[in-house]
Design an enzyme around this catalytic site. Structure first.
Site, PDB file in Angstrom:
ATOM      1  CG  ASN A  78      -1.705   1.234   1.421  1.00  0.00           C
ATOM      2  OD1 ASN A  78      -1.804   2.054   0.498  1.00  0.00           O
ATOM      3  ND2 ASN A  78      -2.291   1.409   2.604  1.00  0.00           N
ATOM      4  CB  SER A 115       4.576  -2.267  12.252  1.00  0.00           C
ATOM      5  OG  SER A 115       4.225  -0.927  12.530  1.00  0.00           O
ATOM      6  CD  GLU A 133      -2.913   5.476   6.750  1.00  0.00           C
ATOM      7  OE1 GLU A 133      -2.925   5.563   5.515  1.00  0.00           O
ATOM      8  OE2 GLU A 133      -1.994   4.917   7.382  1.00  0.00           O
ATOM      9  CG  HIS A 169      -5.935   1.930   5.111  1.00  0.00           C
ATOM     10  ND1 HIS A 169      -5.472   2.882   5.977  1.00  0.00           N
ATOM     11  CD2 HIS A 169      -4.939   1.035   4.961  1.00  0.00           C
ATOM     12  CE1 HIS A 169      -4.224   2.564   6.329  1.00  0.00           C
ATOM     13  NE2 HIS A 169      -3.885   1.449   5.722  1.00  0.00           N
ATOM     14  N   GLY A 228       2.079   1.853  10.972  1.00  0.00           N
ATOM     15  CA  GLY A 228       3.100   2.890  10.924  1.00  0.00           C
ATOM     16  C   GLY A 228       3.763   3.174  12.266  1.00  0.00           C
ATOM     17  N   GLY A 253       2.552  -1.373   4.296  1.00  0.00           N
ATOM     18  CA  GLY A 253       2.569   0.056   3.995  1.00  0.00           C
ATOM     19  C   GLY A 253       3.979   0.568   3.808  1.00  0.00           C
ATOM     20  N   GLY A 254       4.532   1.159   4.860  1.00  0.00           N
ATOM     21  CA  GLY A 254       5.847   1.802   4.800  1.00  0.00           C
ATOM     22  C   GLY A 254       6.930   0.976   4.127  1.00  0.00           C
ATOM     23  CE  LYS A 312      -0.045   3.261   4.745  1.00  0.00           C
ATOM     24  NZ  LYS A 312      -0.076   3.339   6.190  1.00  0.00           N
ATOM     25  CD  GLU A 359      -3.678  -2.799   7.268  1.00  0.00           C
ATOM     26  OE1 GLU A 359      -2.533  -2.960   6.871  1.00  0.00           O
ATOM     27  OE2 GLU A 359      -4.358  -1.801   6.970  1.00  0.00           O
TER      28      GLU A 359
HETATM   29  P1  PGA Z   1       2.496  -0.006   7.761  1.00  0.00           P
HETATM   30  O1  PGA Z   1       1.065   0.270   7.115  1.00  0.00           O
HETATM   31  O2  PGA Z   1       3.018  -1.279   7.141  1.00  0.00           O
HETATM   32  O3  PGA Z   1       3.318   1.187   7.401  1.00  0.00           O
HETATM   33  O4  PGA Z   1       2.289  -0.157   9.218  1.00  0.00           O
HETATM   34  C1  PGA Z   1       0.176  -0.757   6.833  1.00  0.00           C
HETATM   35  C2  PGA Z   1      -1.039  -0.183   6.164  1.00  0.00           C
HETATM   36  O5  PGA Z   1      -1.354   0.984   6.398  1.00  0.00           O
HETATM   37  O6  PGA Z   1      -1.737  -0.873   5.382  1.00  0.00           O
END
Ligand code: PGA
Length: 245
Positions: A8, A208, A92, A90, A168, A229-230, A10, A162
């Site tokens: 992802n 994470s 966010e 998601h 994050g 994500g990251g 973002k 998640e």
């Molecule tokens: P992250 O994000 O791996 O940076 O924790 C996961 C996500 O938002 O799907």
């Protein structure tokens, strides 16, 4: 079955950098890879990703077919950009854009109508976890999001667990906690659809996930893959992570 790894991106990755990202990603050994890109990268990435057998995804959409919805993008628009899947719910979007379970349900129905797979993200926040409400929250999120769906439509649904506090943050649940939640999510699907549906629904863990812990989460019973994500921002690092698992 090969584990499914979805990145992802973002609000990262510029159109000008997209081709280079996708070319690097194409060198990953796995065939079971998808990336949810910003809208502005979809058409750029489509052919190259599909040549490699990877899935192209969007991160959001709006459920109406067309009309006076300035700034929104419909399921059919995504389909014509080559999207195979779309993230929905998601954390966010739930937190920063106030998306409700009802709203998410409408998005899911529209995506399914247009033949786009759904990656439904669910998870409790830190407060809910501390109050022991994880199961209650997950049940509501999943039941409301999937309300009115037919069992055969679940083939097009992937659920990503998640925990909001893990996204994050560098914090993660234990593998035991993830296994227990995976089992619980399958039970929700059993209760609302059938045992068979509960067994076969594809479940991801996200929050994470990095190179040094990916393998551990992918080995958890009942987990079919990861949403990242990251650690998907840098294509070379992401390929290393994919090749590890
Ligand atoms: P992250 O994000 O791996 O940076 O924790 C996961 C996500 O938002 O799907």
């Amino acid at each position: 079955m090969e584990k499914l790894i979805i990145g992802n991106l973002k609000m990262n990755l510029l159109p000008n950098d997209t081709m280079e990202y996708v070319e690097k990603l194409s060198t990953a050994k796995s065939n079971s890879v998808g990336v949810a890109l910003p809208y502005t990268s979809l058409i750029v990435a489509c052919d190259e990703l599909h040549k490699r057998g990877f899935m192209l995804g969007a991160q959001n959409m709006f459920y109406e077919e067309n009309g006076a919805y300035t700034g929104e993008v419909s399921a059919e628009m995504l389909r014509q950009c080559g999207c195979d899947f779309c993230l929905v719910g998601h954390s966010e979007r739930r937190q920063k854009f106030n998306e409700s379970n009802k709203f998410i349900n409408k998005k899911i129905k529209s995506l399914l109508k247009h033949g786009i797979r759904v990656v439904l993200c669910v998870g409790e926040n830190a407060n809910e976890r501390d109050l022991g409400k994880t199961k209650e929250v997950l049940t509501k999120q999943i039941e409301d999001a999937l309300a009115g769906l037919y069992e055969n439509e679940l083939m097009s649904i992937i659920i990503a667990y998640e925990p909001m506090w893990a996204i994050g943050s560098g914090k993660t649940p234990t593998t035991k906690q993830v296994a227990s939640v995976a089992q619980f999510i399958r039970k929700i699907i059993n209760n609302n659809f059938s045992d068979k549906a509960g067994e076969s629904i594809v479940l991801l863990y996200g929050g994470s996930v990095k190179k040094d812990n990916a393998k551990k989460f992918l080995q958890v019973a009942g987990i079919d893959g990861a949403l990242i994500g990251g650690a998907s921002n840098n294509a070379s690092d992401f390929v290393e992570l994919i090749d590890l698992v």
